[in-house]
Design a protein around this motif. Structure first.
Motif, PDB file in Angstrom:
ATOM      1  N   MET A 166       0.831  -1.209   0.000  1.00 33.86           N
ATOM      2  CA  MET A 166       0.000   0.000   0.000  1.00 33.86           C
ATOM      3  C   MET A 166       0.867   1.261   0.000  1.00 33.86           C
ATOM      4  SD  MET A 166      -3.204  -0.890   2.477  1.00 33.86           S
ATOM      5  CE  MET A 166      -2.401  -1.621   3.859  1.00 33.86           C
ATOM      6  N   PHE A 167       1.937   1.229   0.810  1.00 33.43           N
ATOM      7  CA  PHE A 167       2.798   2.402   0.942  1.00 33.43           C
ATOM      8  C   PHE A 167       3.498   2.737  -0.379  1.00 33.43           C
ATOM      9  CE2 PHE A 167       6.996   4.202   2.188  1.00 33.43           C
ATOM     10  CZ  PHE A 167       6.523   5.424   2.658  1.00 33.43           C
ATOM     11  N   ILE A 168       4.035   1.705  -1.047  1.00 33.98           N
ATOM     12  CA  ILE A 168       4.755   1.943  -2.309  1.00 33.98           C
ATOM     13  C   ILE A 168       3.817   2.557  -3.340  1.00 33.98           C
ATOM     14  CG2 ILE A 168       5.881   0.782  -4.265  1.00 33.98           C
ATOM     15  CD1 ILE A 168       7.238  -1.069  -2.271  1.00 33.98           C
ATOM     16  N   TYR A 169       2.541   2.117  -3.343  1.00 40.07           N
ATOM     17  CA  TYR A 169       1.598   2.712  -4.300  1.00 40.07           C
ATOM     18  C   TYR A 169       1.399   4.200  -4.008  1.00 40.07           C
ATOM     19  CZ  TYR A 169      -1.682   2.538  -8.056  1.00 40.07           C
ATOM     20  OH  TYR A 169      -2.274   2.733  -9.273  1.00 40.07           O
ATOM     21  N   CYS A 170       1.346   4.551  -2.721  1.00 38.43           N
ATOM     22  CA  CYS A 170       1.207   5.962  -2.355  1.00 38.43           C
ATOM     23  C   CYS A 170       2.428   6.757  -2.808  1.00 38.43           C
ATOM     24  CB  CYS A 170       1.026   6.112  -0.842  1.00 38.43           C
ATOM     25  SG  CYS A 170      -0.523   5.426  -0.272  1.00 38.43           S
ATOM     26  N   VAL A 171       3.631   6.167  -2.655  1.00 35.02           N
ATOM     27  CA  VAL A 171       4.839   6.863  -3.093  1.00 35.02           C
ATOM     28  C   VAL A 171       4.819   7.057  -4.604  1.00 35.02           C
ATOM     29  CG1 VAL A 171       7.362   6.775  -3.155  1.00 35.02           C
ATOM     30  CG2 VAL A 171       6.153   5.956  -1.143  1.00 35.02           C
ATOM     31  N   MET A 172       4.341   6.035  -5.340  1.00 34.40           N
ATOM     32  CA  MET A 172       4.228   6.166  -6.797  1.00 34.40           C
ATOM     33  C   MET A 172       3.267   7.301  -7.163  1.00 34.40           C
ATOM     34  SD  MET A 172       4.192   2.221  -8.076  1.00 34.40           S
ATOM     35  CE  MET A 172       3.607   2.632  -9.711  1.00 34.40           C
ATOM     36  N   ALA A 173       2.171   7.397  -6.421  1.00 34.10           N
ATOM     37  CA  ALA A 173       1.195   8.473  -6.683  1.00 34.10           C
ATOM     38  C   ALA A 173       1.833   9.833  -6.394  1.00 34.10           C
ATOM     39  CB  ALA A 173      -0.054   8.267  -5.836  1.00 34.10           C
ATOM     40  N   PHE A 174       2.663   9.882  -5.327  1.00 36.75           N
ATOM     41  CA  PHE A 174       3.396  11.108  -5.002  1.00 36.75           C
ATOM     42  C   PHE A 174       4.300  11.510  -6.167  1.00 36.75           C
ATOM     43  CE2 PHE A 174       7.571  12.641  -3.557  1.00 36.75           C
ATOM     44  CZ  PHE A 174       7.215  13.877  -3.025  1.00 36.75           C
ATOM     45  N   TRP A 175       5.074  10.567  -6.687  1.00 32.59           N
ATOM     46  CA  TRP A 175       5.974  10.877  -7.820  1.00 32.59           C
ATOM     47  C   TRP A 175       5.177  11.261  -9.055  1.00 32.59           C
ATOM     48  CZ3 TRP A 175      10.497  12.427  -6.906  1.00 32.59           C
ATOM     49  CH2 TRP A 175      11.280  11.859  -5.895  1.00 32.59           C
TER      50      TRP A 175
ATOM     51  N   ILE B 210       4.196  14.858  -8.615  1.00 35.01           N
ATOM     52  CA  ILE B 210       5.374  15.704  -8.848  1.00 35.01           C
ATOM     53  C   ILE B 210       5.672  15.792 -10.337  1.00 35.01           C
ATOM     54  CG2 ILE B 210       7.893  15.849  -8.495  1.00 35.01           C
ATOM     55  CD1 ILE B 210       6.601  16.475  -5.951  1.00 35.01           C
ATOM     56  N   GLY B 211       5.621  14.658 -11.013  1.00 30.68           N
ATOM     57  CA  GLY B 211       5.933  14.608 -12.437  1.00 30.68           C
ATOM     58  C   GLY B 211       4.981  15.463 -13.255  1.00 30.68           C
ATOM     59  N   ILE B 212       3.681  15.370 -12.922  1.00 37.00           N
ATOM     60  CA  ILE B 212       2.685  16.147 -13.673  1.00 37.00           C
ATOM     61  C   ILE B 212       2.834  17.638 -13.372  1.00 37.00           C
ATOM     62  CG2 ILE B 212       0.210  16.649 -13.779  1.00 37.00           C
ATOM     63  CD1 ILE B 212      -0.238  13.611 -13.682  1.00 37.00           C
ATOM     64  N   THR B 213       3.117  17.981 -12.107  1.00 35.91           N
ATOM     65  CA  THR B 213       3.206  19.390 -11.728  1.00 35.91           C
ATOM     66  C   THR B 213       4.473  20.046 -12.253  1.00 35.91           C
ATOM     67  OG1 THR B 213       2.310  18.537  -9.661  1.00 35.91           O
ATOM     68  CG2 THR B 213       2.714  20.907  -9.776  1.00 35.91           C
ATOM     69  N   PHE B 214       5.629  19.430 -11.991  1.00 35.89           N
ATOM     70  CA  PHE B 214       6.902  20.087 -12.312  1.00 35.89           C
ATOM     71  C   PHE B 214       7.537  19.595 -13.604  1.00 35.89           C
ATOM     72  CE2 PHE B 214       6.543  20.269  -7.651  1.00 35.89           C
ATOM     73  CZ  PHE B 214       6.567  21.643  -7.492  1.00 35.89           C
ATOM     74  N   ASN B 215       6.916  18.555 -14.206  1.00 33.53           N
ATOM     75  CA  ASN B 215       7.440  17.999 -15.447  1.00 33.53           C
ATOM     76  C   ASN B 215       8.898  17.546 -15.312  1.00 33.53           C
ATOM     77  OD1 ASN B 215       6.814  17.166 -17.990  1.00 33.53           O
ATOM     78  ND2 ASN B 215       7.598  19.034 -18.973  1.00 33.53           N
ATOM     79  N   THR B 216       9.242  16.941 -14.172  1.00 29.68           N
ATOM     80  CA  THR B 216      10.606  16.461 -13.956  1.00 29.68           C
ATOM     81  C   THR B 216      10.754  15.058 -14.543  1.00 29.68           C
ATOM     82  OG1 THR B 216       9.807  15.859 -11.777  1.00 29.68           O
ATOM     83  CG2 THR B 216      11.248  17.779 -11.910  1.00 29.68           C
ATOM     84  N   ARG B 217      11.909  14.790 -15.146  1.00 24.41           N
ATOM     85  CA  ARG B 217      12.142  13.483 -15.763  1.00 24.41           C
ATOM     86  C   ARG B 217      12.294  12.390 -14.713  1.00 24.41           C
ATOM     87  NH1 ARG B 217      17.286  14.147 -19.128  1.00 24.41           N
ATOM     88  NH2 ARG B 217      17.572  15.805 -17.612  1.00 24.41           N
ATOM     89  N   LEU B 218      12.942  12.765 -13.593  1.00 26.37           N
ATOM     90  CA  LEU B 218      13.291  11.754 -12.603  1.00 26.37           C
ATOM     91  C   LEU B 218      12.054  11.106 -11.969  1.00 26.37           C
ATOM     92  CD1 LEU B 218      15.750  10.470 -11.188  1.00 26.37           C
ATOM     93  CD2 LEU B 218      15.492  12.165  -9.396  1.00 26.37           C
ATOM     94  N   SER B 219      10.955  11.875 -11.824  1.00 26.00           N
ATOM     95  CA  SER B 219       9.791  11.335 -11.112  1.00 26.00           C
ATOM     96  C   SER B 219       9.209  10.100 -11.809  1.00 26.00           C
ATOM     97  CB  SER B 219       8.731  12.417 -10.945  1.00 26.00           C
ATOM     98  OG  SER B 219       8.643  13.180 -12.108  1.00 26.00           O
ATOM     99  N   GLY B 220       9.148  10.158 -13.148  1.00 26.35           N
ATOM    100  CA  GLY B 220       8.647   8.997 -13.882  1.00 26.35           C
ATOM    101  C   GLY B 220       9.557   7.800 -13.707  1.00 26.35           C
ATOM    102  N   MET B 221      10.871   8.076 -13.686  1.00 23.97           N
ATOM    103  CA  MET B 221      11.840   6.979 -13.496  1.00 23.97           C
ATOM    104  C   MET B 221      11.686   6.366 -12.115  1.00 23.97           C
ATOM    105  SD  MET B 221      15.263   8.616 -15.150  1.00 23.97           S
ATOM    106  CE  MET B 221      15.229   9.619 -16.626  1.00 23.97           C
ATOM    107  N   MET B 222      11.462   7.195 -11.099  1.00 21.71           N
ATOM    108  CA  MET B 222      11.274   6.679  -9.737  1.00 21.71           C
ATOM    109  C   MET B 222      10.024   5.804  -9.672  1.00 21.71           C
ATOM    110  SD  MET B 222      13.751   7.451  -7.844  1.00 21.71           S
ATOM    111  CE  MET B 222      13.156   7.040  -6.218  1.00 21.71           C
ATOM    112  N   SER B 223       8.932   6.279 -10.309  1.00 23.71           N
ATOM    113  CA  SER B 223       7.691   5.506 -10.330  1.00 23.71           C
ATOM    114  C   SER B 223       7.919   4.126 -10.935  1.00 23.71           C
ATOM    115  CB  SER B 223       6.626   6.241 -11.145  1.00 23.71           C
ATOM    116  OG  SER B 223       5.825   6.994 -10.309  1.00 23.71           O
ATOM    117  N   SER B 224       8.570   4.106 -12.110  1.00 24.44           N
ATOM    118  CA  SER B 224       8.731   2.800 -12.763  1.00 24.44           C
ATOM    119  C   SER B 224       9.760   1.942 -12.040  1.00 24.44           C
ATOM    120  CB  SER B 224       9.044   2.933 -14.246  1.00 24.44           C
ATOM    121  OG  SER B 224       9.865   4.024 -14.478  1.00 24.44           O
ATOM    122  N   ALA B 225      10.643   2.569 -11.226  1.00 26.75           N
ATOM    123  CA  ALA B 225      11.573   1.771 -10.429  1.00 26.75           C
ATOM    124  C   ALA B 225      10.873   1.137  -9.237  1.00 26.75           C
ATOM    125  CB  ALA B 225      12.737   2.632  -9.946  1.00 26.75           C
TER     126      ALA B 225
END
Lengths: 249, 60, 146
Positions: A71-80, A83-98
Motif C-alpha cells: 500500500m505504501f509503495i503505491y502511495c509513493v508512486m502516486a506522489f511521484w 510531482i511529475g505532472i506538476t513540475f514535469n521532472t524526468r526523474l519522477s517517472g523513473m522513480m515511479s517505474s523503479a
C-alpha cells in the motif's frame, strides 16, 4: 530559501541523482539486512506461541509488513506521479517505474502469505471479502501500470500514462485500509492502528514492526538500484553517461 | 526459547507447510528480484560500454 | 495508422480496459460487499431469499453437537440465533464462543444448511498465559458485579 530550492532541483536531474543513488543503496541494503536478521530472530525465537493460532500465527511477521509495503509503495508512486505532472521532472517517472515491480511483488506476497494463513485458520485459501478483493485490485493496478508503461515506446508518454493510473488507483489504498471497518469481512480488524493501543503482545508487535522496517529499507535499496539501470537506459545517448568513470575502459 | 529440538522448529506445531511456505517464497522472491535488477543494470552497462568503445574506435 | 495514433490508441485502449475491469469488479463486488449477514439481519429479512448467502456470528456456547459426520451448532449475535447443520471438516479455529461464517441456504423453518464453514478470528495475538490472565480478570469482574 532559494538556495535550498536550487539544491533540491539539482538532485532532480538524472545526472546528479545517478551517482547519489549509487552511494545510497548499499547503506539501505546493509540496514535492511541487519533489521531482517533481528526481525527473523524475534519472529521465531523471541515471540511466544499465540493462544489460539499456535505457531501458525507467525506468518503475520511477513504478511502484515508485505501488505503495508504494497500500500505504501503505491502511495509513493502516486506522489511521484503528482510531482511529475506538476513540475514535469524526468526523474519522477523513473522513480515511479523503479518502484512498481517491487510494489507488485509485495502485493503478491501479501496475497500469497494470506492464502497460506487463511487455509489453516479460516478454512479457505481465498474468499471474496472486501479486504482480500481490494488487495487483489491493488495487485492488478501494479500489473496494469507495468504493462501500460511497457507498451508505450516513448518514455515521457509512458510516464504520463503511468502517472494517470497511479493517481486514479491510489483511491483504492484507503479502501483496502478501511474495508475491515466499513463492511462485514472475514478478515479481522487491524491489530495496530493510530487510534487504539495495539492488541498484540509486545514482543510480537516488535517483531512485526522490525520486519516492516526491514522491508522498507529493502524497498528503498532495490528501487535505487533499479532507478540507476533505468537512468542509464533512458539517458544512454547523453554526454554525461559517456563520461561516467564506469563507462571507461 | 520456544523450541525443544530442530524437528519441533521445522514442524511449527503442525503449521510447518504454511509457515515455511510463506517465509520461503518471500525469501526466494526477494532474492530473485535482486538477481534480476543486477542483471538489468549490468546488461545496460555492458551494452553502453560496447557502444562507447565502438565510437572511440571509429574516431581514432 | 501513424505511430502517434497507434500510441494514442494503446493508451485509450489500456485505460478503457482498466476502467471496464474496475467497473465489472466493483459491480460484482457491490452485491457481495456485505460478506455475511448477522442473525438479526436475517430475522429482519435483509438476507437474500432465493440464493445461497453467508451468515456470521458466534458459535453459541454448549451448542455444538457432532453426530457421525454432521456437525450441528447455533450461530448467535447475542440477540437472535440460527441453528446450522454442516457436513464436512471444520477449520482449526472453529470452537464454541468464537467467530464463524457459514455459507449455505436457509430453509422455510429457519434452519440453515451450510456448504462451507469458515472460522473468523479476532485481531488479538498473545501468549496463552496472557490469555489466561485476561480470562481470570473477566471472571473477577463478573463475580464482583454479582
Amino acid at each position: 530559501m532559494s538556495q535550498r530550492l536550487v539544491n533540491w532541483f539539482k538532485f532532480a536531474s538524472p545526472a546528479s541523482f545517478y551517482p547519489l543513488a549509487g552511494k545510497m543503496w548499499p547503506w539501505f541494503a546493509a540496514i535492511g539486512t541487519v533489521l531482517a536478521a533481528a526481525g527473523l530472530w524475534i519472529s521465531f525465537f523471541v515471540a511466544p506461541t499465540d493462544f489460539q493460532q499456535g505457531e501458525g500465527y507467525r506468518i503475520i511477521f511477513i504478511h502484515v509488513p508485505a501488505s503495508w509495503m504494497s500500500m505504501f509503495i503505491y502511495c509513493v508512486m502516486a506522489f511521484w506521479a503528482a510531482i511529475g505532472i506538476t513540475f514535469n521532472t524526468r526523474l519522477s517517472g523513473m522513480m515511479s517505474s523503479a518502484l512498481a515491480p517491487t510494489g507488485a511483488l509485495f502485493a503478491f506476497l501479501s496475497l500469497w502469505t494470506g492464502a497460506l494463513w487463511g487455509k489453516p485458520m479460516w478454512g479457505a485459501w481465498w474468499v471474496w471479502d472486501a479486504r482480500l478483493t481490494s488487495e487483489l485490485i491493488l495487485f492488478f493496478l501494479y500489473i496494469g501500470y507495468i504493462a501500460l508503461t511497457a507498451a508505450i515506446d516513448d518514455p515521457r508518454r509512458a510516464d504520463k500514462a503511468g502517472a494517470i493510473i497511479s493517481l486514479v488507483g491510489v483511491v483504492n489504498v484507503p479502501i483496502i485500509y478501511f474495508s475491515v471497518k466499513w463492511w462485514n469481512t472475514l478478515h479481522q480488524g487491524a491489530s495496530v492502528s493510530l487510534t487504539k493501543a495495539p492488541s498484540m503482545a509486545a514482543t510480537m508487535l516488535w517483531g512485526m514492526l522490525i520486519m516492516a522496517l526491514a522491508f522498507w529499507m529493502y524497498s528503498i535499496a532495490i528501487a535505487l538500484y533499479r532507478v540507476r539501470a533505468i537512468i542509464l537506459e533512458r539517458e544512454r545517448h547523453t554526454t554525461w553517461v559517456a563520461e561516467l568513470p564506469e563507462m571507461q575502459r | 526459547m520456544n523450541w525443544g529440538s530442530a524437528g519441533e522448529f521445522f514442524a511449527m506445531g503442525g503449521y510447518g507447510l504454511y509457515v515455511w511456505g510463506s517465509f520461503g517464497v518471500t525469501a526466494a522472491a526477494l532474492l530473485i528480484e535482486v538477481v534480476l535488477v543486477r542483471q538489468r543494470f549490468s546488461a545496460v552497462r555492458r551494452s553502453l560500454r560496447r557502444e562507447l568503445a565502438a565510437d572511440r574506435d571509429t574516431q581514432d | 495508422m501513424k505511430p502517434r495514433q497507434k500510441r494514442l490508441a494503446i493508451i485509450v485502449g489500456g485505460l478503457a480496459t482498466l476502467g471496464i475491469a474496475a467497473t465489472l469488479i466493483l459491480n460484482a463486488f457491490q452485491s457481495n460487499l456485505v460478506f455475511f449477514f448477522t442473525p438479526t439481519q436475517v430475522a429482519n429479512g435483509e438476507a437474500p431469499k432465493e440464493r445461497a448467502f453467508r451468515i456470521g456470528g458466534l458459535v453459541k456456547e454448549g451448542s455444538l453437537q457432532r453426530s457421525d459426520i454432521v456437525a450441528r451448532f447455533i450461530v448467535t449475535d447475542t440477540a437472535k440465533e440460527i441453528p446450522v447443520s454442516y457436513q464436512g471438516i471444520l477449520p482449526d479455529l472453529f470452537s464454541e464462543g468464537k467467530g464463524v461464517v457459514a455459507q449455505g441456504v436457509l430453509s422455510a423453518d429457519g434452519k440453515f444448511t451450510a456448504t462451507e464453514v469458515l472460522a473468523k478470528h479476532d485481531e488479538n495475538y498473545m501468549p496463552p498465559e496472557a490469555q489466561a490472565a485476561v480470562n481470570k480478570a473477566h471472571e473477577a469482574t463478573r463475580t464482583l458485579k454479582q
